[in-house]
Design a protein around this motif. Structure first.
Motif, PDB file in Angstrom:
ATOM      1  N   SER A 115       5.785   4.041  -0.157  1.00  0.00           N
ATOM      2  CA  SER A 115       4.995   2.962  -0.734  1.00  0.00           C
ATOM      3  C   SER A 115       5.683   1.563  -1.035  1.00  0.00           C
ATOM      4  O   SER A 115       6.832   1.353  -1.294  1.00  0.00           O
ATOM      5  CB  SER A 115       4.771   3.691  -2.360  1.00  0.00           C
ATOM      6  OG  SER A 115       4.210   4.720  -2.347  1.00  0.00           O
ATOM      7  N   ASP A 153       0.801  -1.300   0.234  1.00  0.00           N
ATOM      8  CA  ASP A 153      -0.024  -0.065   0.105  1.00  0.00           C
ATOM      9  C   ASP A 153       0.965   1.332  -0.133  1.00  0.00           C
ATOM     10  O   ASP A 153       2.187   1.145   0.036  1.00  0.00           O
ATOM     11  CB  ASP A 153      -0.900   0.156   1.139  1.00  0.00           C
ATOM     12  CG  ASP A 153      -2.311   0.697   0.909  1.00  0.00           C
ATOM     13  OD1 ASP A 153      -2.378   1.449   0.043  1.00  0.00           O
ATOM     14  OD2 ASP A 153      -3.222   0.379   1.731  1.00  0.00           O
ATOM     15  N   THR A 154       0.230   2.443   0.019  1.00  0.00           N
ATOM     16  CA  THR A 154       0.896   3.760   0.173  1.00  0.00           C
ATOM     17  C   THR A 154       0.627   3.971   1.516  1.00  0.00           C
ATOM     18  O   THR A 154      -0.664   4.247   2.128  1.00  0.00           O
ATOM     19  CB  THR A 154       0.614   4.652  -0.970  1.00  0.00           C
ATOM     20  OG1 THR A 154       0.950   4.285  -2.183  1.00  0.00           O
ATOM     21  CG2 THR A 154       1.123   5.929  -0.525  1.00  0.00           C
ATOM     22  N   TRP A 155       1.837   4.458   2.486  1.00  0.00           N
ATOM     23  CA  TRP A 155       1.370   4.664   3.882  1.00  0.00           C
ATOM     24  C   TRP A 155       1.843   6.369   3.892  1.00  0.00           C
ATOM     25  O   TRP A 155       2.882   6.602   3.394  1.00  0.00           O
ATOM     26  CB  TRP A 155       2.334   3.982   4.683  1.00  0.00           C
ATOM     27  CG  TRP A 155       1.924   2.394   4.598  1.00  0.00           C
ATOM     28  CD1 TRP A 155       2.632   1.442   3.561  1.00  0.00           C
ATOM     29  CD2 TRP A 155       1.119   1.566   5.261  1.00  0.00           C
ATOM     30  NE1 TRP A 155       1.759   0.325   3.703  1.00  0.00           N
ATOM     31  CE2 TRP A 155       1.256   0.470   4.907  1.00  0.00           C
ATOM     32  CE3 TRP A 155       0.642   1.759   6.524  1.00  0.00           C
ATOM     33  CZ2 TRP A 155       0.349  -0.611   5.438  1.00  0.00           C
ATOM     34  CZ3 TRP A 155      -0.260   0.844   7.199  1.00  0.00           C
ATOM     35  CH2 TRP A 155      -0.356  -0.206   6.594  1.00  0.00           C
ATOM     36  N   ASN A 205      -3.791  -1.168   9.930  1.00  0.00           N
ATOM     37  CA  ASN A 205      -3.919  -0.046   9.555  1.00  0.00           C
ATOM     38  C   ASN A 205      -2.546   0.841   9.983  1.00  0.00           C
ATOM     39  O   ASN A 205      -2.779   2.094   9.672  1.00  0.00           O
ATOM     40  CB  ASN A 205      -5.223   0.690   9.632  1.00  0.00           C
ATOM     41  CG  ASN A 205      -6.404   0.261   8.911  1.00  0.00           C
ATOM     42  OD1 ASN A 205      -6.170   0.113   7.696  1.00  0.00           O
ATOM     43  ND2 ASN A 205      -7.545  -0.201   9.487  1.00  0.00           N
ATOM     44  N   THR A 243      -5.165   5.512   2.087  1.00  0.00           N
ATOM     45  CA  THR A 243      -6.479   5.471   1.587  1.00  0.00           C
ATOM     46  C   THR A 243      -7.268   4.793   2.710  1.00  0.00           C
ATOM     47  O   THR A 243      -7.160   3.779   2.982  1.00  0.00           O
ATOM     48  CB  THR A 243      -6.709   4.838   0.144  1.00  0.00           C
ATOM     49  OG1 THR A 243      -5.943   5.794  -0.788  1.00  0.00           O
ATOM     50  CG2 THR A 243      -8.217   4.839  -0.301  1.00  0.00           C
ATOM     51  N   THR A 263      -9.786  -0.952   5.386  1.00  0.00           N
ATOM     52  CA  THR A 263      -8.919  -1.286   4.318  1.00  0.00           C
ATOM     53  C   THR A 263     -10.016  -1.927   3.049  1.00  0.00           C
ATOM     54  O   THR A 263     -11.196  -1.776   3.120  1.00  0.00           O
ATOM     55  CB  THR A 263      -8.292  -2.798   4.669  1.00  0.00           C
ATOM     56  OG1 THR A 263      -9.406  -3.670   5.105  1.00  0.00           O
ATOM     57  CG2 THR A 263      -7.447  -2.636   5.757  1.00  0.00           C
ATOM     58  N   ARG A 311      -2.303   3.672   6.203  1.00  0.00           N
ATOM     59  CA  ARG A 311      -2.754   3.802   4.875  1.00  0.00           C
ATOM     60  C   ARG A 311      -3.103   5.173   4.390  1.00  0.00           C
ATOM     61  O   ARG A 311      -3.841   5.829   5.095  1.00  0.00           O
ATOM     62  CB  ARG A 311      -3.530   2.666   4.401  1.00  0.00           C
ATOM     63  CG  ARG A 311      -3.027   1.297   5.182  1.00  0.00           C
ATOM     64  CD  ARG A 311      -4.402   0.042   4.800  1.00  0.00           C
ATOM     65  NE  ARG A 311      -3.795  -1.193   5.428  1.00  0.00           N
ATOM     66  CZ  ARG A 311      -2.985  -2.010   4.952  1.00  0.00           C
ATOM     67  NH1 ARG A 311      -2.461  -1.696   3.736  1.00  0.00           N
ATOM     68  NH2 ARG A 311      -2.483  -2.964   5.557  1.00  0.00           N
TER      69      ARG A 311
END
Length: 186
Positions: free
Chosen positions: A50, A34-36, A106, A133, A148, A131
């Protein structure tokens, strides 16, 4: 001669970490992908990471705080050894060892050990990421909601209430019959 010992400044940012969500017994690469974003919008360190699967390895793409835009540290490949795993950056003037640990579904904790090659004082910092998103889907009736993509919130307001500064709330198509109170920075 007086010997001075560097003192790490006490951060004034007091993050509120989301409620911990139970992790599965076996952590896989997919749990990290994911992108954090850093929960501290005023960080002087790592702002975003990422993570992507690359065969049996994990690609780590980090960004550090710079002005006017964040510094792109580029992508390094790391062996995925479980939770935690380690990635190495050699930026000529500094060698960084990042230890990435998933606290819950998360929340990602990253410890950066910085070994300077140019005479500056070495230091270690720990950052907390979420995260980028937060997902919402009114079709989720599983009673498991954590934002998520696999377990999205089923109302927009739940997604907004959960999100912190810098996160994006993505709402999947559906019928949402609710009043929504917007939140600054989300």
């Amino acid at each position: 001669d007086e010997i001075l010992t560097p003192v790490k400044p006490i951060p004034i940012f007091d993050p509120i970490i989301p409620d911990l969500i139970e992790l599965p017994t076996a952590i896989t690469i997919a749990d990290f992908v994911d992108t954090w974003v850093n929960i501290d919008p005023m960080t002087g360190g790592i702002t975003q990471i990422s993570l992507a699967k690359d065969g049996t390895q994990i690609a780590v793409h980090a960004f550090g705080q710079c002005h006017p835009t964040d510094c792109d540290w580029d992508t390094v490949l790391a062996d995925f050894t479980g939770n935690p795993f380690v990635a190495f950056y050699d930026q000529s003037f500094v060698r960084r060892t990042l230890t990435l640990y998933l606290l819950d579904r998360n929340t990602l904790q990253v410890t950066s050990e910085n070994d300077y090659q140019d005479g500056r004082t070495d230091f270690t910092s720990t950052y907390t990421f979420v995260r980028e998103t937060v997902w919402v889907d009114d079709d989720n009736v599983s009673e498991i909601e954590n934002g998520t993509i696999a377990n999205p919130f089923n109302t927009i307001q739940e997604g907004l209430a959960f999100a912190i500064y810098g996160q994006t709330v993505r709402v999947l198509p559906g019928l949402y019959t609710e009043s929504v109170v917007m939140k600054d920075g989300v």
